[in-house]
Design a protein around this motif. Sequence first.
Motif: not given
Length: 128
Positions: A9-12, A17-22, A90-93, A125-126
Amino acid sequence: EVQLVESGGGLVQAGGSLRLSCASSGFATDDYAIGWFRQAAPGKGREGVSCLNNKDGSAFYANSVKGRFTISSDIAKNTVNLQMNSLKPEDTAEYYCATSSVENCFAGIGPYEEYDHWGQGTQVTVSS
């Protein structure tokens, strides 16, 4: 015991673009689903974003992210990634990954109440 750890996660800025990993461990079987959920603010419900059925490889997306987000698995690293492109404010979460039986990622994303193991979450956070 199943354990999940999110990262990425992060601020963009909007459009970025961001890539989340699980990262996952502790599965006793290959028949499971991993879902990504997000919660815009404390007290609000968790929205299903995407899920991956590990048994048959099918993936599902919320209408709000179709065409922008892609879920994938890296078997060697035991991770499920969520590539998020063309991000919008609106993708901020807070984004969470969670596991469930494959029935909750079969014809769509099952309700979050049916997912039983959760990671700690990662904030996205977008800015506009």
